[in-house]
Design a protein around this motif. Structure first.
Motif, short mmCIF file in Angstrom:
data_model
loop_
_atom_site.label_atom_id
_atom_site.label_comp_id
_atom_site.label_asym_id
_atom_site.label_seq_id
_atom_site.Cartn_x
_atom_site.Cartn_y
_atom_site.Cartn_z
N ASP A 437 16.16 -9.07 -3.13
CA ASP A 437 17.10 -9.16 -2.01
C ASP A 437 16.83 -8.10 -0.95
O ASP A 437 17.68 -7.82 -0.10
N SER A 438 15.64 -7.49 -0.99
CA SER A 438 15.18 -6.51 0.00
C SER A 438 15.90 -5.18 -0.06
O SER A 438 15.96 -4.43 0.92
N THR A 439 16.45 -4.85 -1.22
CA THR A 439 17.05 -3.53 -1.42
C THR A 439 15.96 -2.54 -1.82
O THR A 439 15.24 -2.77 -2.80
N LYS A 440 15.85 -1.44 -1.06
CA LYS A 440 14.82 -0.47 -1.39
C LYS A 440 15.20 0.29 -2.65
O LYS A 440 16.31 0.81 -2.78
N LEU A 441 14.26 0.36 -3.60
CA LEU A 441 14.52 0.99 -4.89
C LEU A 441 13.88 2.37 -5.01
O LEU A 441 14.48 3.29 -5.56
N ILE A 442 12.64 2.52 -4.51
CA ILE A 442 11.94 3.78 -4.67
C ILE A 442 10.83 3.88 -3.64
O ILE A 442 10.34 2.87 -3.12
N THR A 443 10.45 5.12 -3.31
CA THR A 443 9.34 5.37 -2.40
C THR A 443 8.34 6.30 -3.08
O THR A 443 8.71 7.34 -3.63
N LEU A 444 7.06 5.89 -3.07
CA LEU A 444 5.99 6.68 -3.68
C LEU A 444 5.09 7.20 -2.56
O LEU A 444 4.41 6.43 -1.89
N GLN A 445 5.08 8.52 -2.36
CA GLN A 445 4.29 9.12 -1.28
C GLN A 445 2.82 9.23 -1.69
O GLN A 445 2.50 9.55 -2.84
N LEU A 446 1.91 8.94 -0.73
CA LEU A 446 0.48 9.01 -0.97
C LEU A 446 -0.17 10.06 -0.07
O LEU A 446 0.45 10.53 0.89
N GLN A 447 -1.43 10.38 -0.36
CA GLN A 447 -2.18 11.32 0.46
C GLN A 447 -3.00 10.62 1.54
O GLN A 447 -3.70 11.26 2.30
N TYR A 448 -2.91 9.30 1.59
CA TYR A 448 -3.68 8.53 2.56
C TYR A 448 -2.84 7.34 3.03
O TYR A 448 -1.77 7.05 2.48
N SER A 449 -3.34 6.66 4.03
CA SER A 449 -2.65 5.47 4.56
C SER A 449 -3.18 4.23 3.85
O SER A 449 -4.35 3.85 4.02
N PRO A 450 -2.36 3.57 3.04
CA PRO A 450 -2.82 2.37 2.31
C PRO A 450 -3.02 1.20 3.28
O PRO A 450 -2.09 0.80 3.98
N TYR A 451 -4.23 0.67 3.31
CA TYR A 451 -4.54 -0.40 4.26
C TYR A 451 -4.17 -1.78 3.71
O TYR A 451 -3.84 -2.69 4.45
N ASP A 452 -4.24 -1.94 2.40
CA ASP A 452 -3.89 -3.21 1.76
C ASP A 452 -3.53 -2.94 0.31
O ASP A 452 -3.83 -1.86 -0.23
N LEU A 453 -2.88 -3.92 -0.31
CA LEU A 453 -2.56 -3.81 -1.73
C LEU A 453 -2.53 -5.21 -2.34
O LEU A 453 -2.36 -6.20 -1.64
N ALA A 454 -2.68 -5.29 -3.65
CA ALA A 454 -2.68 -6.58 -4.35
C ALA A 454 -2.35 -6.35 -5.82
O ALA A 454 -2.69 -5.31 -6.38
N SER A 455 -1.68 -7.33 -6.43
CA SER A 455 -1.32 -7.25 -7.85
C SER A 455 -2.28 -8.09 -8.67
O SER A 455 -2.72 -9.16 -8.23
N ASP A 456 -2.62 -7.61 -9.87
CA ASP A 456 -3.47 -8.41 -10.76
C ASP A 456 -2.66 -9.34 -11.65
O ASP A 456 -3.21 -10.10 -12.44
N GLY A 457 -1.31 -9.27 -11.52
CA GLY A 457 -0.45 -10.13 -12.32
C GLY A 457 -0.26 -9.67 -13.75
O GLY A 457 0.38 -10.36 -14.54
N HIS A 458 -0.83 -8.50 -14.09
CA HIS A 458 -0.75 -8.02 -15.48
C HIS A 458 -0.38 -6.53 -15.54
O HIS A 458 -0.78 -5.84 -16.47
N GLY A 459 0.37 -6.08 -14.56
CA GLY A 459 0.91 -4.73 -14.65
C GLY A 459 0.28 -3.69 -13.74
O GLY A 459 0.67 -2.52 -13.80
N TYR A 460 -0.69 -4.07 -12.89
CA TYR A 460 -1.34 -3.09 -12.03
C TYR A 460 -1.36 -3.57 -10.58
O TYR A 460 -1.54 -4.75 -10.29
#
Length: 686
Positions: A437-460
């Motif tokens: 429902d688009s409720t923000k749950l958590i924010t994970l700060q990184l040391q770089y700007s993530p350009y893309d992301l994808a799930s493998d469907g098995h936990g990663y």
């Protein structure tokens, strides 16, 4: 020997015996699921045995399935028995028994069941809900006086609704008089209360028959059975048409060559006439042999289609009219039969060869002296490569349920395997996790700007660091980076599964072995490859777009027959960006230039756009949830992320389909589906 009975007769009314064409009496069910009167099938067995001289096997009068005269499994012996004794061991078709009883309920002249068993005729006006029987006044009186039935609920027939009359109860085969009210999930069997107390007291899960039937109705089993039956029927119909078409072409070719021989005869005299007569005889023999060959194949396909029609009819009837107990029993029987249809269909598909005639007559006319002994006709066969697939494109609507707004663009999103939404915020250098429902749950700060992301469907979740030229693998549950893989810098998009990682760059696409980290294959040199930054991976390969074309390439080292590449295109494509596929291989795509999202069948033969144009502005990224109930769309260069609920309503061009939630609405009018089923199938090949 008699030819197979018209399958349409058996489909018209399940209670009509296909042999005597009258209402069944003591309906017996063969292993192929066709049912007949007990006396009719005994008479047929005796006639078949006498006519064929075969004392061991029998052919079903409808589908020609070969059956053995053996005692059923589980008895002390499995020796051959006489047809009459074999018929006695066949199970009674309780579905038809229920339908026959229901006919009596629905008739204007209702007769007392108890009196009928005594050979008498008495009008009935009462109904015992516990026994499920119509009773006359006298039998009602004795029913209430009997110690065992005194507490039964007896009502006037006119006081009961259709739903109450539909809920017939079935007695336990092992404990006479006890009703089947429970279901053992451990043994997958219907039980009465005594069965549970004696035989299933140690079982972990025992449910009421109503709950168990509801679970079956709401599961994927009915849907899968129906899809298997419909797909098998479609494939068999295609093969049938191919054999008929080949037979007609073969005959036309025969006539053409005969005409050629007649011209040949007019030019050459004595010896040419001899050769012509000889070849004409050979062609006649070819024609006869081909007719027998194709007729046999068409007959086999007709018989199998008749079997499927019968199972579809049983499938339809059981959910419209049968009890919960019969639903359970029928689903188990149909579940056993559907893989056989798939095996049969695959066998015909893999062994289908297209034949045509060739002639050397025309080529030899200029060399008459040497050609007279060389003239010949022959049959050339080659296997046709056409993928017979069940291309039922689902009719889908997208319902916007929530949205995630970002202050800046260049954001990408994907679903995790547990249904959460992970958003890569490029400018804030973080990963944000949202609920559906688009409720923000958590924010994970990184040391770089993530350009893309994808799930493998098995936990990663894979995170792309395009500046550093690396991909980090984030554990969805612990939010800890557990692995890092080096790739080329300035990569644009990624997608992955358990075994492979695909990286899209400006002019190339690279496929890596995820476990070894080695490069497996590369795609380059395609025009328009630089126009998009998205790539999508499924079990067999990866998809990517190049302007108005969608490409598919299989992974290396796939088994023979599964390795292939396809090109999807459509005149409505303008600037395709992202691609996603469902478990059936149907392709979701976003068109950046046309401001639309569309769905295309797995073979590219059918497609349509979703009616969501009002909120879409330059849609780019797409992601299906693992359960395929939701679709993420990154809109307006990632400034807004839409969450759509996927609502399926049958199939494109099919008026009725299996319901997701209500077992009573599992299928619509099967005859309407049959009338349009050929128009739904597109075959590619030679």
């Amino acid at each position: 020997m008699a030819s197979p009975i018209n399958p349409e007769i058996s489909n018209a009314d399940l209670t009509t015996c296909p042999i005597c064409l009258e209402q069944m009496k003591v309906p017996k069910c063969l292993p192929c699921l066709h049912s007949f009167c007990e006396t009719c099938i005994v008479a047929y067995c005796e006639h078949f045995t006498a006519a064929s001289g075969n004392q061991q096997t029998l052919e079903c009068p409808v589908c020609r399935s070969v059956l053995n005269y053996t005692k059923p499994k589980g008895t002390s012996e499995t020796l051959l028995v006489s047809p009459e004794k074999w018929v006695q061991t066949l199970p009674l078709n309780f579905l038809i028994v229920e339908l026959l009883e229901r006919k009596q309920f629905e008739s204007t002249n209702k007769m007392c069941f108890s009196c009928e068993r005594l050979g008498e005729k008495s009008g009935a006006n009462n109904f015992c809900k516990d026994c499920g029987e119509l009773l006359c006044e006298m039998c009602t009186k004795y029913h209430r006086a009997n110690k065992l039935t005194a507490t039964h609920n007896i009502h006037l027939f006119t006081e009961l609704s259709r739903d109450e009359l539909k809920n017939f109860k079935q007695c336990c085969n092992w404990h006479p008089g006890e009703m089947l009210k429970l279901y053992c999930c451990d043994h997958e069997i219907e039980c009465c209360s005594l069965c549970v107390s004696v035989d299933h007291r140690r079982c972990a899960t025992v449910k009421t028959i109503e709950i168990a039937a509801k679970d079956i109705c709401q599961s994927d089993l009915p849907k899968n059975i129906k899809e298997t039956l419909v797909c098998s029927k479609q494939k068999l119909k295609i093969l049938r048409e191919r054999f008929i078409e080949d037979s007609k072409k073969f005959e036309d070719q025969v006539l053409s060559i005969v005409e050629e021989l007649n011209d040949f005869r007019r030019d050459i005299k004595t010896k040419v006439d001899i050769i012509s007569d000889k070849l004409t005889a050979e062609l006649t023999q070819f024609s006869e042999n081909s007719e027998r060959k194709y007729s046999t194949k068409v007959k086999e396909l007709d018989d199998r289609i008749a079997v499927i029609d019968n199972e579809l009819s049983i499938f339809t009837t059981v959910f419209e009219k049968a009890s919960n107990v019969q639903i359970m029993a029928t689903m188990k029987e149909l579940g056993k039969k559907s893989p056989l249809h798939t095996t049969f269909t695959n066998h015909f598909t893999n062994t289908y060869f297209h034949s045509h005639l060739t002639s050397t007559v025309s080529k030899e006319l200029d060399k008459i002296n040497n050609a007279l002994e060389k003239c010949m006709v022959s049959t050339v066969s080659q296997q046709c490569e056409f993928p017979l697939t069940c291309n039922l494109l689902p009719s889908v609507k997208l319902k916007l349920i929530s949205e995630i707004k970002k202050e800046k663009r260049n954001n990408e999103a994907c679903f995790s395997s547990n249904g959460y939404i992970f958003v890569a915020d490029f400018y804030s250098k973080c990963i944000e996790v949202y609920s559906i429902d688009s409720t923000k749950l958590i924010t994970l700060q990184l040391q770089y700007s993530p350009y893309d992301l994808a799930s493998d469907g098995h936990g990663y979740i894979a995170l792309l660091n395009d500046m550093d030229g690396s991909i980090e693998f984030l554990n969805e549950n612990t939010l800890i980076i557990e692995q890092k893989l080096s790739i080329n810098k300035n990569s644009d998009g990624i997608s992955l599964n358990e075994n492979f990682l695909v990286v899209r760059q400006e002019k190339t696409i690279e496929c890596y072995d995820r476990l070894k980290g080695t490069l497996c294959t590369k795609v380059e040199g395609l025009p328009g490859l630089e126009n998009s930054s998205y790539v999508h991976v499924n079990k067999k390969g990866f998809y990517f777009s190049c302007g108005d074309i969608i490409y598919f390439k299989t992974f290396p080292d796939l088994p023979e027959g599964e390795s292939d590449s396809f090109i999807y295109t459509d005149h409505t494509f303008e600037g395709v960006e992202a691609v996603e596929t469902d478990d059936k291989g149907n392709v979701y795509y976003s068109d950046y230039e046309a401001d639309k999202i569309g769905l295309m069948s797995c073979d590219g033969s059918k497609s349509y756009a979703f009616d969501v144009h009002e909120e879409l502005i330059r849609p780019m990224g797409l992601c299906l949830s693992k359960d395929q109930k939701y679709l993420l769309v990154t809109n307006d260069m990632g400034s807004t992320i839409y969450v759509y609920e996927i609502e399926k309503d049958g199939y494109l061009g099919v008026e009725a389909d299996v319901s997701e939630n209500v077992g009573a609405q599992l299928i619509g009018e099967i005859e309407k589906i049959k009338a349009i089923i050929l128009s739904m199938v597109h075959v590619h090949g030679n």
